[in-house]
Write a protein that holds these residues in place. Structure first.
Motif, PDB file in Angstrom:
ATOM      1  N   GLU A  84     -20.101  20.976 -10.997  1.00 17.65           N
ATOM      2  CA  GLU A  84     -20.968  22.147 -11.128  1.00 17.65           C
ATOM      3  C   GLU A  84     -20.449  23.304 -10.278  1.00 17.65           C
ATOM      4  OE1 GLU A  84     -22.531  20.939 -13.786  1.00 17.65           O
ATOM      5  OE2 GLU A  84     -24.465  21.744 -13.159  1.00 17.65           O
ATOM      6  N   HIS A  85     -19.882  22.943  -9.119  1.00 13.90           N
ATOM      7  CA  HIS A  85     -19.336  23.943  -8.210  1.00 13.90           C
ATOM      8  C   HIS A  85     -18.084  24.563  -8.820  1.00 13.90           C
ATOM      9  CE1 HIS A  85     -18.829  25.939  -4.450  1.00 13.90           C
ATOM     10  NE2 HIS A  85     -17.667  25.382  -4.205  1.00 13.90           N
ATOM     11  N   THR A  87     -17.261  24.797 -11.957  1.00 10.91           N
ATOM     12  CA  THR A  87     -17.533  25.634 -13.124  1.00 10.91           C
ATOM     13  C   THR A  87     -18.388  26.840 -12.761  1.00 10.91           C
ATOM     14  OG1 THR A  87     -19.413  24.220 -13.605  1.00 10.91           O
ATOM     15  CG2 THR A  87     -17.389  23.763 -14.819  1.00 10.91           C
ATOM     16  N   GLY A  88     -18.748  26.944 -11.486  1.00 11.25           N
ATOM     17  CA  GLY A  88     -19.468  28.141 -11.058  1.00 11.25           C
ATOM     18  C   GLY A  88     -20.954  28.143 -11.336  1.00 11.25           C
ATOM     19  N   ARG A  89     -21.511  26.995 -11.729  1.00 12.02           N
ATOM     20  CA  ARG A  89     -22.961  26.977 -11.953  1.00 12.02           C
ATOM     21  C   ARG A  89     -23.717  26.978 -10.639  1.00 12.02           C
ATOM     22  NH1 ARG A  89     -25.545  22.944 -16.088  1.00 12.02           N
ATOM     23  NH2 ARG A  89     -27.238  24.457 -16.065  1.00 12.02           N
ATOM     24  N   GLY A  91     -23.279  28.175  -6.618  1.00 13.04           N
ATOM     25  CA  GLY A  91     -22.479  28.935  -5.657  1.00 13.04           C
ATOM     26  C   GLY A  91     -22.475  28.282  -4.294  1.00 13.04           C
ATOM     27  N   GLU A  92     -21.812  28.941  -3.328  1.00  7.03           N
ATOM     28  CA  GLU A  92     -21.703  28.380  -1.976  1.00  7.03           C
ATOM     29  C   GLU A  92     -23.081  28.194  -1.327  1.00  7.03           C
ATOM     30  OE1 GLU A  92     -19.418  27.084  -0.184  1.00  7.03           O
ATOM     31  OE2 GLU A  92     -17.810  27.422  -1.622  1.00  7.03           O
TER      32      GLU A  92
END
Lengths: 474, 220
Positions: A84-85, A87-89, A91-92
């Motif tokens: 998920e991280h 693929t950008g779904r 964020g930090e």
């Protein structure tokens, strides 16, 4: 005892710092494992009951089960969240929030289970629920926000009713136990319960059943559950089904025991049977037309929690034993299903059932695990759910044959619906694009093996322990 | 039984129910928030009176929280939110005021009918308190059901919480840990809601929850 509470709390505090993702995931697993070990040690050598916390068989069972599912979910969560991280779904910031909240939620649930003070039990469950709300809304999509909002509103109303019931219990107890007493300690309440004012207890239980029943996901208060399951990150879905519903169930059982100890109060079982049976039958028919894979299994959780509440309502050692077994099997089986469903939805890029097909051909491991999980959860032999459902049906037959028929019909309807859905997803011509995703195989296989093993052979020591708890629940 | 202590406590609890009725028919958000502040202030007085009547000094903390936090801080924050969201001039359709009020009256009757017979063993003060507190809880729920706007639903929920605190303080000698934690959970609830409001605002042009219903992924 403090280990099961302090470890998640400290871990949550550490996650507030900025940690790189692999380290955070590793620490999450380590903390959850340590909590699980602490829970085992605690149950092996229970300390004497204190004014705030205590351990007996019942919450020991829920604690071990819960921290085990918490541990395996943290194993699963590492790979899932990494994807998920990537693929950008997520964020930090959301990642840090996720890990901190995961541990804080485990803390809230353990605290609620171990609390001796019924007020503390309520506060801890409220904490866990609020965190779950934040987690369900983590993706911030419109659908996720709607699911979280619905959960928040229904959950808050439920928790408010539960507190009102708790206050009524206190008032009933105060009349008997005097002003400066331990009238909110469960261990004191259960011994004094036969002398309480019965009418007051009845009223209190109605509020408690509706209040905690909302969190258990009983029909007609279940509306939040499928949406929360559908929109949250899958590890949270697994924790919701495998743990949070159980914690609410535990709270309900505690008050049921108080009521059952008072001969003049209404038998609490009747109300639980009614709501449980309604949940099983309603959820079974709702299973037929679900277009969304995660919501489908959300409704399956409604059905199973209904079944468990029903069995505890029937009461008696046999039914309680079956209900405890069913609770364990459902937690393990349902989280196994979500461990498979999570990567499937990631790989397909959708949760819609009509866009899936032939998974056993296109993605053999995930496809077959899903098949095994669903076959287990619908109650086919040789899996453990078959045994517990069979025990529930026979225990019901011994007491209320007519109810057993109704229950059997509900279970059959759910059985057919889930297999129908499974057939569409797992077999036939492969549909849709599959992008390879990292899959955490260990927790998935471990859960399925445990459910299978329980169906084939239940160690006598474990069975004796469950039986002892079942007798105490009454 | 009809001492001054009882009469004053009764009056203040009744004031809380009255404030709930006042909230039911406010169709503008700023006035609704004012009514919430009023109710919280009455709650503070009521809890304060209980602190005197029960000789329970720890209740003063709850009373101070009710007035400082719920009657002043939260209404201020809510006012800021509705201005920020630009919904402070909107007029909400509450439905038939007459019907809502009738439903409210029925709920109060129900609460009295349910609570008074079963609590005959308790002292009169606690009985009346519980009965009126249940009325406030039910009216808060009614408000949450009849409103469509997210902010008014929160206000309904907070009014419901006021009822709960009235019940908790009416139960003589209930341990302090509960009261503080209740206040605390209200705080958490508010933070969560705050986050939600801004998220909702981020994604939609309205905080009308019917807009959310249209976005369901699950076609039932």
């Amino acid at each position: 005892m403090l280990g099961t509470l302090l470890i998640p709390l400290i871990a949550a505090a550490i996650f507030a710092l900025k940690l790189p993702r692999p380290l955070a995931c590793g620490l999450n697993v380590a903390a959850s494992l340590a909590t699980f070990i602490a829970a085992l040690l605690l149950v092996a050598a229970p300390p004497p009951p204190g004014a705030l916390l205590f351990v007996d068989g019942l919450n020991g069972f829920f604690l071990v089960l819960g921290s085990f599912v918490g541990f395996t979910t943290s194993l699963f969560s590492g790979r899932y969240i990494a994807h998920e991280h990537a693929t950008g779904r997520i964020g930090e910031g959301a990642l840090r929030l996720y890990h901190a909240m995961f541990q804080l939620m485990l803390f809230g649930m353990n605290l609620s289970l171990l609390a001796n003070n019924i007020g503390l039990m309520w506060v801890a469950l409220e904490l866990a629920t609020l965190i779950a709300v934040v987690m369900v809304g983590l993706y911030r999509t419109p659908a996720a926000i709607e699911a979280a909002w619905k959960y928040f509103i229904l959950g808050s109303v439920g928790i408010a009713l539960a507190l009102f019931g708790t206050i009524l219990i206190y008032m009933a107890a105060r009349g008997v136990m005097g002003d400066d007493s331990d009238a909110m300690l469960w261990t004191a309440l259960i011994t004094a319960a036969p002398k309480f004012d019965a009418a007051m207890l009845n009223l209190a239980f109605v509020f408690l059943l509706l209040g905690y029943g909302t969190k258990v996901g009983l029909v007609p208060l279940h509306a939040w559950l499928p949406d929360a399951h559908g929109e949250g990150p899958t590890p949270i879905t697994a924790v919701l089904s495998g743990l949070l519903l159980n914690v609410a169930l535990h709270a309900l059982l505690r008050f049921k025991m108080i009521l059952a100890a008072n001969p003049a109060a209404i038998p609490p079982g009747v109300l639980m049977i009614a709501l449980g049976l309604a949940s099983v039958i309603f959820a079974a028919f709702m299973l037929y037309r679900r277009p969304d894979l995660k919501r489908l299994f959300g409704y399956s959780s409604v059905e199973h929690m209904g079944l468990i509440v029903f069995a505890f309502g029937i009461a008696g050692p046999a039914a309680n034993f079956a209900a405890l077994l069913q609770t364990a099997m459902h937690s393990l089986g349902k989280s196994a299903i979500f461990f498979a469903v999570g990567p499937i939805c990631q790989a397909m890029g959708t949760q819609r059932i009509d866009r899936m097909g032939g998974l056993t051909a296109s993605s053999p491991f995930l496809g077959w695990s899903l098949v095994a999980g669903v076959v287990a959860i619908v109650g086919m032999p040789p899996f453990g759910v078959f045994m517990s459902e069979f025990l529930i049906i026979t225990a019901t037959f011994a007491r209320q044959p007519a109810l057993a028929v109704l229950l059997g019909l509900g279970l059959l309807a759910a059985f057919a619906a889930l297999l129908l859905r499974l057939n569409a997803v797992a077999f036939g011509a492969p549909q849709g694009e599959i992008t390879p995703v990292p899959v955490a195989r260990t927790p998935l296989v471990l859960h399925l093996l445990l459910v299978l093993a329980a169906g084939l052979y239940l160690p006598p020591a474990l069975a004796a322990w469950l039986h002892e708890i079942a007798v105490r629940v009454g | 039984m009809h001492s001054l202590t009882f009469d004053i406590a009764h009056m203040l609890s009744g004031g809380l129910v009255l404030a709930s009725f006042l909230m039911l028919y406010q169709d503008r958000l700023p006035s609704l928030i004012n009514m919430l502040a009023l109710q919280a202030a009455v709650l503070g007085l009521s809890v304060g009176w209980q602190a005197i009547a029960q000789d329970a000094p720890h209740l003063w903390i709850t009373a101070a929280l009710a007035i400082g936090f719920k009657a002043i801080a939260i209404p201020m924050a809510l006012r800021r939110i509705i201005v920020k969201l630009d919904i402070h001039r909107e007029i909400e359709t509450v439905g038939g005021i007459g019907r809502t009020m009738l439903a409210g009256i029925a709920l109060v009757a129900l609460a009295l009918q349910v609570v008074l017979p079963v609590t005959s063993a308790s002292d009169a003060l606690a009985r009346e308190d519980i009965a009126l507190a249940l009325s406030v809880v039910l009216l808060g729920m009614l408000m949450m059901v009849t409103r469509r706007n997210a902010v008014s639903q929160i206000i309904g929920f907070m009014s419901l919480e006021n009822g709960i605190i009235l019940a908790a303080t009416g139960a003589r000698g209930m341990p302090l840990v509960v009261e503080i934690s209740v206040a605390f959970s209200v705080l958490i609830a508010f933070i969560v809601v705050g986050i939600f409001l801004f998220r909702i605002r981020e994604r939609f042009d309205t905080v009308d929850v019917t807009a959310l219903d249209r976005l369901r992924g699950d076609g039932t």
